[in-house]
Every structure is written in structure tokens, then in C-alpha cells.
Design an enzyme around this catalytic site. Structure first.
Site, PDB file in Angstrom:
ATOM      1  N   GLY A 141      45.791 -12.191  47.689  1.00 18.13           N
ATOM      2  CA  GLY A 141      45.592 -11.632  46.349  1.00 18.13           C
ATOM      3  C   GLY A 141      44.415 -10.673  46.328  1.00 18.13           C
TER       4      GLY A 141
ATOM      5  N   ALA B 233      46.348 -17.945  42.030  1.00 20.73           N
ATOM      6  CA  ALA B 233      46.807 -18.260  40.678  1.00 20.73           C
ATOM      7  C   ALA B 233      48.188 -17.667  40.456  1.00 20.73           C
ATOM      8  CB  ALA B 233      45.837 -17.670  39.648  1.00 20.73           C
TER       9      ALA B 233
ATOM     10  N   TYR C  70      50.424 -17.867  30.026  1.00 22.62           N
ATOM     11  CA  TYR C  70      49.473 -17.665  31.129  1.00 22.62           C
ATOM     12  C   TYR C  70      48.069 -18.117  30.712  1.00 22.62           C
ATOM     13  CZ  TYR C  70      46.146 -15.059  34.055  1.00 22.62           C
ATOM     14  OH  TYR C  70      45.081 -14.701  34.852  1.00 22.62           O
TER      15      TYR C  70
ATOM     16  N   LYS D  27      45.884 -21.283  32.244  1.00 28.04           N
ATOM     17  CA  LYS D  27      44.556 -21.118  32.863  1.00 28.04           C
ATOM     18  C   LYS D  27      43.532 -22.008  32.154  1.00 28.04           C
ATOM     19  CE  LYS D  27      43.479 -18.568  35.699  1.00 28.04           C
ATOM     20  NZ  LYS D  27      43.444 -18.771  37.182  1.00 28.04           N
TER      21      LYS D  27
HETATM   22  N1  LIG Z   1      44.572  -9.827  37.818  1.00 28.66           N
HETATM   23  C1  LIG Z   1      43.899  -9.817  36.673  1.00 28.66           C
HETATM   24  O1  LIG Z   1      43.893  -8.823  35.931  1.00 28.66           O
HETATM   25  C2  LIG Z   1      43.090 -11.020  36.256  1.00 28.66           C
HETATM   26  C3  LIG Z   1      42.440 -10.997  35.004  1.00 28.66           C
HETATM   27  C4  LIG Z   1      41.690 -12.108  34.625  1.00 28.66           C
HETATM   28  C5  LIG Z   1      41.588 -13.197  35.459  1.00 28.66           C
HETATM   29  N2  LIG Z   1      42.238 -13.199  36.660  1.00 28.66           N
HETATM   30  C6  LIG Z   1      42.124 -14.384  37.506  1.00 28.66           C
HETATM   31  O2  LIG Z   1      41.419 -13.995  38.680  1.00 28.66           O
HETATM   32  C7  LIG Z   1      41.912 -14.751  39.797  1.00 28.66           C
HETATM   33  C8  LIG Z   1      42.311 -13.797  40.914  1.00 28.66           C
HETATM   34  O3  LIG Z   1      43.340 -12.937  40.448  1.00 28.66           O
HETATM   35  P1  LIG Z   1      43.959 -11.778  41.349  1.00 28.66           P
HETATM   36  O4  LIG Z   1      44.007 -10.553  40.522  1.00 28.66           O
HETATM   37  O5  LIG Z   1      43.294 -11.757  42.676  1.00 28.66           O
HETATM   38  O6  LIG Z   1      45.442 -12.324  41.502  1.00 28.66           O
HETATM   39  P2  LIG Z   1      46.626 -11.760  42.449  1.00 28.66           P
HETATM   40  O7  LIG Z   1      46.221 -10.484  43.088  1.00 28.66           O
HETATM   41  O8  LIG Z   1      47.866 -11.818  41.627  1.00 28.66           O
HETATM   42  O9  LIG Z   1      46.697 -12.863  43.589  1.00 28.66           O
HETATM   43  C9  LIG Z   1      47.145 -14.142  43.320  1.00 28.66           C
HETATM   44  C10 LIG Z   1      47.080 -14.916  44.587  1.00 28.66           C
HETATM   45  O10 LIG Z   1      47.566 -16.244  44.316  1.00 28.66           O
HETATM   46  C11 LIG Z   1      48.499 -16.551  45.324  1.00 28.66           C
HETATM   47  N3  LIG Z   1      49.477 -17.540  44.885  1.00 28.66           N
HETATM   48  C12 LIG Z   1      50.388 -17.439  43.897  1.00 28.66           C
HETATM   49  N4  LIG Z   1      51.155 -18.539  43.876  1.00 28.66           N
HETATM   50  C13 LIG Z   1      50.708 -19.345  44.871  1.00 28.66           C
HETATM   51  C14 LIG Z   1      51.098 -20.608  45.364  1.00 28.66           C
HETATM   52  N5  LIG Z   1      52.136 -21.281  44.853  1.00 28.66           N
HETATM   53  N6  LIG Z   1      50.409 -21.138  46.397  1.00 28.66           N
HETATM   54  C15 LIG Z   1      49.375 -20.472  46.955  1.00 28.66           C
HETATM   55  N7  LIG Z   1      48.967 -19.264  46.556  1.00 28.66           N
HETATM   56  C16 LIG Z   1      49.645 -18.706  45.527  1.00 28.66           C
HETATM   57  C17 LIG Z   1      49.179 -15.244  45.673  1.00 28.66           C
HETATM   58  O11 LIG Z   1      49.857 -15.374  46.896  1.00 28.66           O
HETATM   59  P3  LIG Z   1      51.152 -14.424  47.240  1.00 28.66           P
HETATM   60  O12 LIG Z   1      50.565 -13.107  47.645  1.00 28.66           O
HETATM   61  O13 LIG Z   1      51.811 -15.153  48.356  1.00 28.66           O
HETATM   62  O14 LIG Z   1      51.973 -14.351  45.997  1.00 28.66           O
HETATM   63  C18 LIG Z   1      47.958 -14.345  45.720  1.00 28.66           C
HETATM   64  O15 LIG Z   1      47.273 -14.498  46.945  1.00 28.66           O
HETATM   65  C19 LIG Z   1      43.049 -15.620  39.256  1.00 28.66           C
HETATM   66  O16 LIG Z   1      42.538 -16.889  38.937  1.00 28.66           O
HETATM   67  C20 LIG Z   1      43.462 -14.929  37.984  1.00 28.66           C
HETATM   68  O17 LIG Z   1      44.026 -15.838  37.050  1.00 28.66           O
HETATM   69  C21 LIG Z   1      42.982 -12.126  37.090  1.00 28.66           C
END
Ligand SMILES: NC(=O)c1ccc[n+]([C@@H]2O[C@H](COP(=O)([O-])OP(=O)(O)OC[C@H]3O[C@@H](n4cnc5c(N)ncnc54)[C@H](OP(=O)(O)O)[C@@H]3O)[C@@H](O)[C@H]2O)c1
Length: 305
Positions: free
Chosen positions: A11, A64, A129, A133
Site C-alpha cells: 500500500g 486496511a 468505511y 475504521k
Molecule cells: N488512502 C487514503 O486517502 C487514506 C485517508 C485516510 C486514512 N487512510 C488510512 O491510512 C492507512 C494507509 O492507507 P493507504 O492509502 O496506504 O492504503 P492503500 O494504498 O489502499 O493500501 C492498503 C494496503 O492494505 C492491504 N490490504 C488490504 N486488504 C488486506 C488483507 N485482507 N490482508 C492484508 N493486507 C490487506 C493492501 O494490500 P493489497 O495491495 O494486496 O491490496 C495494501 O497493502 C489505512 O489505515 C487507511 O485507512 C488512508
């Protein structure tokens, strides 16, 4: 040597953290980085087995279920990954006297506040979502181990699919973009998050009860999605010639209302998060969002057409 178990390395945040934490090897940390194959968060027994085998001192969990709109129709999956899995990680960490750093979101708020949210404000998610969380946060608090829950927002970076990449792609293809201008928040780069978390890892004293809890962790300043898109295009154009990037087709970016861009999940109008607590407790401060964007743009690799 102290061990960090890191999840979700494919991610945006997990990837940036893996790179950034490699620098802490000098501080005596060993990082065991897992992707979904090595640690599937829908598999409770696998989670327990991996944590028991690795025996970490600290778990960092950026993995996540992040598909905000899809979560409206995949409630069970969102809760399994965002609520049940963090609960199990926290339980297993507690058994080892380990600590947990977990990530949460601006989407735990309903966005009706007229000023920046502080950590003591009530959460009231308006999407599945956001609710999943928040359930993850509550599960960790219930276990009661030393933890940091870091609420971030509008994450993007050079790695992964995100708003930055989408805007560049659309601006290369279309003369006009219509972008939502009535949702406000702070775009936050994955690298800014990873740098801040790496600092936290070195200054946090998990045995200090006063430090455990929720923190907002976002780039400084605020804008709208429209403001973010406009800045992306401006910065792209400033770098394009020297970097040999293709010209953009876009001539106009039009601000629109959320109502003109309906999505399955509702989003908060106000996602602005105060980071004063993070600064006061740890002295950690993130750069202004447009400066962070500039760092990401400078590192971006864009194919010449
Ligand atoms: N993205 C945003 O705009 C945003 C905003 C606010 C908060 N956040 C929070 O910040 C954190 C990091 O977000 P991010 O943007 O880095 O998310 P991301 O790029 O969507 O990455 C999510 C990661 O979670 C993994 N994942 C999903 N399902 C899984 C499972 N069943 N088992 C193991 N791994 C799994 C994915 O693996 P795969 O690659 O294999 O799918 C990926 O590595 C999260 O907690 C998110 O809720 C994100």
C-alpha cells in the site's frame, strides 16, 4: 535487536514506511515487512500465528480496506479488515507486551464542525468505511495496550493509485476537469506520513500512558479537492519542460459541488484535522501540503508520450 512487524507493504503508506524504516536499522530496529500473502488480515488464525512467530516489540498496521465507495456494499469485508483484524493484532501484541501503531481516517468525523477537528471531538462516521475504521480504533482501545492511532487524510504518493495520479492522467487527456470544491482537508503524502512515523518510533515511550491514544497526522494547511487538483496541474506544468513530461491537454479546471458528483459513500465536507496534539506530545510536525506535493512531484516518473 528490537523488532517491528509492518503490514500492508504493497500500500501507499506501507511502502513508504518500509523504505523509511530501513533508515532506523541504525537505531537498532529490525523490520519484518508483510504483504497480504504473508499476512492476510481476513484470516484471524494466520494473524495470530504470524505475530506469535515474529514476536515483535512493535506492530505498525497501515494495511486496511480503503475502497471507500465499495465498502458501502462490502460491509462485512470492510469490518473484517478494518475492525476485527486490528482487534486481533492488538490482542496478540498485548500478550507479548508489544505496542501498536495503527492508522485511521478523517472519515470517522461527519464533517459538520465549522473549524478544525481536535482528537477529543466526537466521531460520527457517515460511511461504512468510516464506521469500520472507528470500530477498529475502539477495538484497540478496548484491548488497552500501549498504542498510537494516527488519523490521516487524503493520502497520495508516487507509489500506488491515488488522486495525484488520477488528476495527471485526466489532465493529459481532457481539456476540462470538474473537481469538487466544497470538501476541505489536507492532502497528505505517504512519504510525509512515513517520515513522521519513523520519528515517532524513535521518540515514543510506549510505557508512558499519557502518550497512548489518538493523534491527527496530516500535512499542514488545508485546501479542497479543487485546490489540490489545481496545484497538481500548476506544479506539473512548472516541472514538465525540464523533466521532459508530455504537455497537458487541460485548459480549465471547474469547481463543482459534491452534489454534482454523486458517489455511493457520503464524505465529510470538513476533513480539516488539527495536528497540535502531535506537535505538543512528540514535537513532530509535518510540512505544508503544497511543499509535500512538490517533493512527491519531483520524484515522480512520468512516461514521455
Ligand atoms: N488512502 C487514503 O486517502 C487514506 C485517508 C485516510 C486514512 N487512510 C488510512 O491510512 C492507512 C494507509 O492507507 P493507504 O492509502 O496506504 O492504503 P492503500 O494504498 O489502499 O493500501 C492498503 C494496503 O492494505 C492491504 N490490504 C488490504 N486488504 C488486506 C488483507 N485482507 N490482508 C492484508 N493486507 C490487506 C493492501 O494490500 P493489497 O495491495 O494486496 O491490496 C495494501 O497493502 C489505512 O489505515 C487507511 O485507512 C488512508
Amino acid at each position: 535487536m528490537k523488532k517491528i512487524l509492518l503490514t500492508g507493504v504493497s500500500g501507499q503508506v506501507g511502502h513508504a514506511l518500509q523504505q523509511q524504516l530501513a533508515l532506523t536499522a541504525a537505531h537498532g530496529w529490525q523490520v519484518i515487512a508483510c504483504d497480504r500473502q504473508q499476512l492476510d488480515l481476513t484470516q484471524p488464525e494466520q494473524i495470530r500465528r504470524v505475530v506469535r512467530e515474529v514476536k515483535p516489540d512493535l506492530i505498525i498496521n497501515p494495511a486496511a480496506y480503503t475502497a471507500v465507495d465499495k465498502a458501502e456494499s462490502e460491509r462485512e469485508m470492510a469490518y473484517a479488515i478494518n475492525a476485527t483484524a486490528p482487534h486481533i493484532l492488538a490482542e496478540e501484541a498485548a500478550k507479548l507486551n508489544a505496542a501498536l501503531i495503527h492508522f485511521s481516517t478523517d472519515y470517522v468525523y461527519d464533517g459538520t464542525k465549522l473549524s478544525a477537528y481536535v482528537e477529543t471531538d466526537s466521531a460520527n462516521p457517515v460511511s461504512v468505511y468510516g464506521a469500520s475504521k472507528l470500530a477498529g480504533e475502539e477495538a484497540i482501545r478496548q484491548v488497552g495496550l500501549p498504542h498510537l492511532i494516527l488519523r490521516t487524510s487524503w493520502v497520495y504518493g508516487s507509489y500506488g493509485n491515488n488522486f495525484l495520479k488520477t488528476i495527471i492522467r485526466l489532465a493529459q487527456a481532457r481539456e476540462m476537469l470538474r473537481i469538487v470544491a466544497d470538501q476541505h482537508g489536507a492532502p497528505t503524502s505517504a512519504i510525509s506520513i512515513a517520515q513522521a512515523v519513523t520519528e515517532l518510533v524513535t521518540v515514543w515511550q510506549p510505557e508512558s500512558e499519557a502518550q497512548t491514544g489518538v493523534y491527527h497526522l496530516v500535512n499542514a494547511g488545508e485546501t479542497s479537492w479543487f485546490g489540490f487538483a489545481s496545484e497538481i496541474v500548476t506544479q506539473y506544468q512548472a516541472l514538465a519542460t525540464v523533466r521532459g513530461w508530455p504537455d497537458l491537454a487541460v485548459k480549465e479546471i471547474q469547481p463543482i459541488a459534491t452534489a454534482e458528483y454523486p458517489t455511493p459513500a457520503k464524505r465529510p465536507a470538513n476533513s480539516i484535522l488539527s495536528t497540535a496534539k502531535l506537535g505538543q506530545h512528540f514535537g513532530v510536525r509535518l510540512p505544508e501540503w503544497s511543499v509535500a506535493l512538490n517533493q512527491v512531484m519531483a520524484a515522480l516518473s512520468i512516461e514521455a508520450s
